[in-house]
Design an enzyme around this catalytic site. Structure first.
Site, PDB file in Angstrom:
ATOM      1  N   HIS A 263     -34.779  26.895  51.651  1.00  0.00           N
ATOM      2  CA  HIS A 263     -35.183  26.008  52.751  1.00  0.00           C
ATOM      3  C   HIS A 263     -34.120  24.908  52.835  1.00  0.00           C
ATOM      4  O   HIS A 263     -32.970  25.173  53.141  1.00  0.00           O
ATOM      5  CB  HIS A 263     -36.600  25.506  52.459  1.00  0.00           C
ATOM      6  CG  HIS A 263     -37.258  24.733  53.564  1.00  0.00           C
ATOM      7  ND1 HIS A 263     -36.803  24.704  54.842  1.00  0.00           N
ATOM      8  CD2 HIS A 263     -38.376  23.944  53.555  1.00  0.00           C
ATOM      9  CE1 HIS A 263     -37.596  23.952  55.583  1.00  0.00           C
ATOM     10  NE2 HIS A 263     -38.559  23.457  54.823  1.00  0.00           N
ATOM     11  N   HIS A 302     -32.862  33.541  59.454  1.00  0.00           N
ATOM     12  CA  HIS A 302     -33.967  32.612  59.683  1.00  0.00           C
ATOM     13  C   HIS A 302     -35.221  33.424  59.965  1.00  0.00           C
ATOM     14  O   HIS A 302     -35.143  34.464  60.619  1.00  0.00           O
ATOM     15  CB  HIS A 302     -33.659  31.692  60.870  1.00  0.00           C
ATOM     16  CG  HIS A 302     -34.507  30.482  60.895  1.00  0.00           C
ATOM     17  ND1 HIS A 302     -35.760  30.479  61.441  1.00  0.00           N
ATOM     18  CD2 HIS A 302     -34.296  29.236  60.404  1.00  0.00           C
ATOM     19  CE1 HIS A 302     -36.276  29.278  61.298  1.00  0.00           C
ATOM     20  NE2 HIS A 302     -35.415  28.506  60.661  1.00  0.00           N
ATOM     21  N   ASP A 358     -28.018  25.091  58.549  1.00  0.00           N
ATOM     22  CA  ASP A 358     -27.396  24.697  57.279  1.00  0.00           C
ATOM     23  C   ASP A 358     -25.977  25.213  57.109  1.00  0.00           C
ATOM     24  O   ASP A 358     -25.280  24.800  56.184  1.00  0.00           O
ATOM     25  CB  ASP A 358     -28.247  25.195  56.106  1.00  0.00           C
ATOM     26  CG  ASP A 358     -29.476  24.341  55.934  1.00  0.00           C
ATOM     27  OD1 ASP A 358     -29.374  23.129  56.189  1.00  0.00           O
ATOM     28  OD2 ASP A 358     -30.527  24.872  55.556  1.00  0.00           O
TER      29      ASP A 358
HETATM   30  N1  ACO Z   1     -27.665  37.298  53.800  1.00  0.00           N
HETATM   31  C1  ACO Z   1     -27.762  38.645  53.675  1.00  0.00           C
HETATM   32  N2  ACO Z   1     -28.869  39.340  53.983  1.00  0.00           N
HETATM   33  C2  ACO Z   1     -29.916  38.659  54.438  1.00  0.00           C
HETATM   34  C3  ACO Z   1     -29.888  37.263  54.606  1.00  0.00           C
HETATM   35  C4  ACO Z   1     -28.704  36.586  54.274  1.00  0.00           C
HETATM   36  N3  ACO Z   1     -28.620  35.257  54.408  1.00  0.00           N
HETATM   37  N4  ACO Z   1     -31.079  36.847  55.075  1.00  0.00           N
HETATM   38  C5  ACO Z   1     -31.828  37.940  55.207  1.00  0.00           C
HETATM   39  N5  ACO Z   1     -31.128  39.039  54.824  1.00  0.00           N
HETATM   40  C6  ACO Z   1     -31.569  40.427  54.873  1.00  0.00           C
HETATM   41  C7  ACO Z   1     -32.542  40.739  53.762  1.00  0.00           C
HETATM   42  O1  ACO Z   1     -31.884  41.214  52.616  1.00  0.00           O
HETATM   43  C8  ACO Z   1     -33.420  41.755  54.417  1.00  0.00           C
HETATM   44  O2  ACO Z   1     -32.717  42.976  54.420  1.00  0.00           O
HETATM   45  P1  ACO Z   1     -33.520  44.375  54.195  1.00  0.00           P
HETATM   46  O3  ACO Z   1     -34.406  44.507  55.405  1.00  0.00           O
HETATM   47  O4  ACO Z   1     -32.461  45.410  54.093  1.00  0.00           O
HETATM   48  O5  ACO Z   1     -34.311  44.203  52.918  1.00  0.00           O
HETATM   49  C9  ACO Z   1     -33.517  41.302  55.866  1.00  0.00           C
HETATM   50  O6  ACO Z   1     -32.301  40.586  56.097  1.00  0.00           O
HETATM   51  C10 ACO Z   1     -34.717  40.416  56.157  1.00  0.00           C
HETATM   52  O7  ACO Z   1     -34.696  39.327  55.212  1.00  0.00           O
HETATM   53  P2  ACO Z   1     -35.987  38.570  54.690  1.00  0.00           P
HETATM   54  O8  ACO Z   1     -35.671  37.941  53.374  1.00  0.00           O
HETATM   55  O9  ACO Z   1     -37.158  39.505  54.759  1.00  0.00           O
HETATM   56  O10 ACO Z   1     -36.173  37.460  55.803  1.00  0.00           O
HETATM   57  P3  ACO Z   1     -37.101  36.186  55.672  1.00  0.00           P
HETATM   58  O11 ACO Z   1     -37.494  35.870  57.061  1.00  0.00           O
HETATM   59  O12 ACO Z   1     -38.166  36.385  54.664  1.00  0.00           O
HETATM   60  O13 ACO Z   1     -36.114  35.077  55.089  1.00  0.00           O
HETATM   61  C11 ACO Z   1     -34.514  33.337  54.966  1.00  0.00           C
HETATM   62  C12 ACO Z   1     -35.522  34.083  55.857  1.00  0.00           C
HETATM   63  C13 ACO Z   1     -35.200  32.845  53.690  1.00  0.00           C
HETATM   64  C14 ACO Z   1     -33.995  32.110  55.725  1.00  0.00           C
HETATM   65  C15 ACO Z   1     -33.333  34.306  54.632  1.00  0.00           C
HETATM   66  O14 ACO Z   1     -32.683  34.714  55.813  1.00  0.00           O
HETATM   67  C16 ACO Z   1     -32.351  33.669  53.645  1.00  0.00           C
HETATM   68  O15 ACO Z   1     -32.563  33.738  52.428  1.00  0.00           O
HETATM   69  N6  ACO Z   1     -31.238  33.070  54.171  1.00  0.00           N
HETATM   70  C17 ACO Z   1     -30.274  32.406  53.324  1.00  0.00           C
HETATM   71  C18 ACO Z   1     -30.803  31.034  52.920  1.00  0.00           C
HETATM   72  C19 ACO Z   1     -30.748  30.055  54.055  1.00  0.00           C
HETATM   73  O16 ACO Z   1     -29.754  29.915  54.770  1.00  0.00           O
HETATM   74  N7  ACO Z   1     -31.856  29.322  54.224  1.00  0.00           N
HETATM   75  C20 ACO Z   1     -31.959  28.261  55.238  1.00  0.00           C
HETATM   76  C21 ACO Z   1     -32.959  28.637  56.280  1.00  0.00           C
HETATM   77  S1  ACO Z   1     -32.969  27.463  57.578  1.00  0.00           S
HETATM   78  C22 ACO Z   1     -33.769  26.146  56.927  1.00  0.00           C
HETATM   79  O17 ACO Z   1     -34.651  26.229  56.110  1.00  0.00           O
HETATM   80  C23 ACO Z   1     -33.380  24.874  57.459  1.00  0.00           C
END
Ligand code: ACO
Length: 423
Positions: A263, A302, A358
């Protein structure tokens, strides 16, 4: 075609119809017709936890509006304090209201001396400022015990005013404590962002006046972070607030939610990632590692946005202005290359992974000399009005206490075995 869904219980053959309202269905209709049959929705991917009139987020089209006003217009024309007023009161202020609000915030920035002398000095020398901030916000509730009277709307506004006023003071104090520098008192002649920068950086000069480009950039970043509807920290706040805890305790819980790298901690994680990549030439191999399932591209993806995060676009534009003053952040080239490759790559395209807010904020903060462990603290200062607007909205609506159900998957009943008889 009726705007509804029809559910058939195949165990009994009975059907019932649920109207579709505002793009969703009311779960109480399900509950009334199918008592005892739960939805399983870990991470609330399908569940709307509340109605809210504060922020509209259309993730498919990359749209973000506070109280109906597009984020792009607010970032260009408004100020953080005006946006705070808008979020909390629902309307933009007239001049008189704005002047009074700015006066009130500016004149409540001081905190009790015991917080500085006793509380902050108690932390270990290398305490993370976010850990300090979470605790300091919670501690404020002990200085304002009347905050517990959450039913009184005037009292609620007083606490809201205090939290927005004192957030930067607590944050700067955490930083100064973490580097062993004496605390700088607030300066009422400066605006909100300038005052925060003064409390961060002032040393011996009679008055610290930051470069206007930098203070405006910070103000815009605060606007961009001011609210984002039912994210992890705001949901934590609404859950805590639903028990009628005081606002300081509720906001402390939200701040703790923000701390994590998935987050608010992601801006810090982005800089670690860019440093680990190290050079422009290593970007492609890093992308391959991520695609292979080893780690994530921090600052990408996201839960709600399945398009470019509109905030990331505005941050990227402001980065150029900031770098003209501070000099370019050497990590920028790596970030731009990462974005370019990821946006063209099927792995990221098929999963709708775009830069989120971010991805570029950390680069600006770093160029402005903020240490990495202050990045999430900056996010917290920005998010304060959003949290408080949600807290106020939930209390006004007298929402029920949050109490989700679970699907129990543990052992069924078994008899206690004395320790002497266990394997
Ligand atoms: N890099 C690579 N792969 C990713 C990323 C990423 N940043 N984010 C998601 N994926 C992939 C996952 O591995 C998953 O792949 P799969 O379907 O083959 O298993 C798919 O995309 C869906 O990902 P989830 O984790 O199910 O998505 P969720 O909605 O639960 O998570 C989150 C969202 C936590 C923001 C995620 O995208 C992440 O971890 N991003 C990186 C951290 C980040 O930048 N967080 C800031 C968010 S914005 C904020 O809070 C202000």
């Amino acid at each position: 075609m009726p705007d509804s869904v029809t559910i058939t219980d195949n165990r009994t053959g009975e059907s019932f119809e649920i109207p579709i309202v505002d793009g969703g269905v009311d779960a109480s209709e399900w509950r009334n017709n199918l008592p005892g049959l739960w939805f399983l929705d870990p991470g609330f991917t399908t569940t709307a936890s509340t109605e809210s009139a504060i922020t509209e987020l259309d993730g498919a089209n990359g749209i973000l509006r506070y109280r109906g006003y597009p984020i792009e217009q607010l970032a260009e024309h408004s100020t953080f304090l005006e946006v705070c007023y808008l979020l909390i009161n629902g309307e933009l202020p007239n001049q008189q209201q704005l002047d009074k609000w700015i006066y009130d915030v500016t004149h409540h920035t001081f905190i009790h001396e015991n917080m500085r002398k006793r509380f902050y000095e108690g932390f270990h020398y290398d305490a993370h400022p976010m850990g300090m901030l979470v605790s300091a916000i919670a501690a404020l509730s002990t200085f304002y015990p009347e905050a517990k009277n959450i039913e009184d709307p005037i009292n609620r506004l007083i606490q809201i005013n205090r939290l927005i006023s004192k957030g930067p003071t607590l944050a700067a104090m955490a930083y100064r404590a973490s580097i062993g520098m004496p605390f700088v008192y607030p300066d009422n002649e400066l605006n909100y962002a300038e005052n925060f920068l003064s409390m961060m950086w002032k040393i011996a000069e009679p008055r610290y006046i930051p470069d206007p480009v930098l203070s405006r950039a910070l103000d815009v970043l605060l606007i961009l972070h001011a609210d984002h509807e039912q994210n992890c920290s705001t949901t934590a706040l609404r859950v805590i607030g639903s028990s009628h805890a005081d606002p300081y305790s509720s906001v402390a819980g939200a701040t703790a939610g923000l701390y994590g790298p998935r987050h608010g901690g992601a801006n810090e994680a982005v800089i670690h990632m860019l440093r680990d990549i190290g050079s422009y030439e290593n970007v492609e191999s890093f992308i391959e590692t991520v695609k292979g399932g080893d780690g994530r591209l921090m600052g990408f993806g996201h839960r709600v946005y399945k398009a470019y995060d509109p905030r990331a676009r505005i941050v990227k534009d402001h980065a150029e202005e900031v770098f003209k003053v501070t000099g370019k952040n050497p990590l920028l080239d790596i970030a731009l290359k990462l974005e370019e490759i990821a946006l063209e790559d099927d792995y990221f395209k098929s999963r709708n992974l775009y830069p989120n807010v971010d991805f570029y904020t950390g680069l600006i903060y770093q160029a402005m000399n903020f240490p990495m462990d202050m990045f999430t603290v900056l996010f917290a200062i920005g998010r304060m009005p959003g949290w408080l607007a949600h807290w106020n909205e939930a209390i006004e609506a007298n929402v029920r206490i949050s109490r989700p159900r679970q699907v129990y998957v543990g052992p069924s009943e078994r008899n206690y075995v004395p320790v002497s008889e266990r394997d």
